[in-house]
Design an enzyme around this catalytic site. Structure first.
Site, mmCIF file in Angstrom:
data_model
loop_
_atom_site.group_PDB
_atom_site.id
_atom_site.type_symbol
_atom_site.label_atom_id
_atom_site.label_comp_id
_atom_site.label_asym_id
_atom_site.label_seq_id
_atom_site.Cartn_x
_atom_site.Cartn_y
_atom_site.Cartn_z
ATOM 1 N N HIS A 1 48.029 53.850 40.341
ATOM 2 C CA HIS A 1 47.540 53.267 41.590
ATOM 3 C C HIS A 1 48.503 52.190 42.071
ATOM 4 O O HIS A 1 49.136 51.509 41.266
ATOM 5 C CB HIS A 1 46.127 52.705 41.422
ATOM 6 C CG HIS A 1 46.041 51.541 40.473
ATOM 7 N ND1 HIS A 1 45.948 50.238 40.898
ATOM 8 C CD2 HIS A 1 46.070 51.489 39.126
ATOM 9 C CE1 HIS A 1 45.903 49.432 39.848
ATOM 10 N NE2 HIS A 1 45.977 50.157 38.756
ATOM 11 N N ASP B 1 42.223 49.936 35.157
ATOM 12 C CA ASP B 1 41.814 49.054 36.260
ATOM 13 C C ASP B 1 40.396 49.397 36.748
ATOM 14 O O ASP B 1 40.094 50.558 37.025
ATOM 15 C CB ASP B 1 42.826 49.216 37.412
ATOM 16 C CG ASP B 1 42.668 48.139 38.471
ATOM 17 O OD1 ASP B 1 41.573 48.048 39.069
ATOM 18 O OD2 ASP B 1 43.635 47.388 38.698
ATOM 19 N N CYS C 1 49.339 48.117 40.821
ATOM 20 C CA CYS C 1 48.907 48.093 39.423
ATOM 21 C C CYS C 1 49.369 46.790 38.739
ATOM 22 O O CYS C 1 50.565 46.466 38.744
ATOM 23 C CB CYS C 1 49.470 49.307 38.687
ATOM 24 S SG CYS C 1 48.957 49.394 36.952
ATOM 25 N N ARG D 1 39.053 49.040 39.442
ATOM 26 C CA ARG D 1 38.932 49.512 40.831
ATOM 27 C C ARG D 1 39.274 50.988 41.006
ATOM 28 O O ARG D 1 39.280 51.494 42.127
ATOM 29 C CB ARG D 1 39.853 48.667 41.733
ATOM 30 C CG ARG D 1 39.494 47.185 41.734
ATOM 31 C CD ARG D 1 40.621 46.363 42.305
ATOM 32 N NE ARG D 1 41.822 46.437 41.468
ATOM 33 C CZ ARG D 1 42.971 45.818 41.762
ATOM 34 N NH1 ARG D 1 43.077 45.098 42.864
ATOM 35 N NH2 ARG D 1 44.002 45.931 40.959
HETATM 36 CO CO CO Z 1 46.676 49.518 36.927
#
Ligand code: CO
Length: 212
Positions: A98, A44, A101, A46
């Site tokens: 996280h 990801d 997700c 982020r």
């Molecule tokens: Co993720």
């Protein structure tokens, strides 16, 4: 939206600024890397590994894939773990998932996304194993977030169960495997408290004796 040339321009600024702050920075790093930590995280965009834990280049060995999975058939991930443990001698392996997700959320839905659905299969099985607990939660968001936590713990155990980590422990090498989860909402990491530090922390049926 940034254009592709912006990335190269940013890079030139970054390199110049780094070199002016610390003239030996690039020469030093070009000679060798000596990270103490292996980070296994989600792909990801982020969750930029180095940035969220304040680590400079050279301080974190990183492997990322969708939903931070550690599968015993994934040669890529195993090669990273083996190199980190046996050549770089890292003392900590951090599996960091996280909340929110997308991979975990996709594994809770029936919408087909393609090849990625095969990759996410282990999360579907995890979801099935914890169906009762998940069904008791108040919202889909809470269910996704709880499954994100369960997934991190399962993947940390999967790291610890590898022959690589078990043999490091048999050699007496200090090595801890941590299960962390990052919150996109406030930028903070939560340690799930499921750190594995030795063979005894594995489920009995996962424990292997040292090679004879
Ligand atoms: Co993720």
């Amino acid at each position: 939206m940034p254009v592709i040339q912006d990335l190269l321009a940013n890079n030139r600024h970054w390199a110049a600024s780094r070199a002016s702050q610390d003239p030996d920075f690039f020469p030093r790093l070009s000679r060798q890397q000596n990270p103490d930590f292996l980070w296994i995280g989600c792909a990801d965009s982020r969750v930029p590994a180095n940035e969220i834990v304040g680590m400079d280049p050279g301080e974190l060995f990183v492997h990322r894939n969708v939903a931070n999975l550690v599968l015993p058939s994934d040669l890529n991930c195993l090669a990273v773990i083996q190199y980190a443990v046996e050549v770089l001698n890292v003392e900590h392996i951090i599996v960091c998932g996280h909340y929110g997700c997308g991979g975990v959320r996709a594994a809770m839905q029936d919408r087909q996304l393609g090849l990625i659905d095969n990759w996410l299969q282990p999360i579907r099985r995890l979801c099935e194993r914890h169906a009762e607990e998940l069904a008791g939660l108040a919202s889909d968001t809470a269910r996704v977030d709880r499954l994100c936590e369960l997934n991190v713990v399962a993947q940390a155990r999967s790291v610890a169960a590898t022959t690589i980590v078990q043999n490091a422990w048999h050699r007496g090498q200090p090595l801890a495997v941590h299960a962390w989860v990052y919150a996109l909402a406030d930028g903070l990491i939560r340690d799930l408290g499921d750190t594995l530090r030795g063979i005894d922390d594995l489920a009995p049926n996962q424990r292997l004796r040292a090679l004879e």
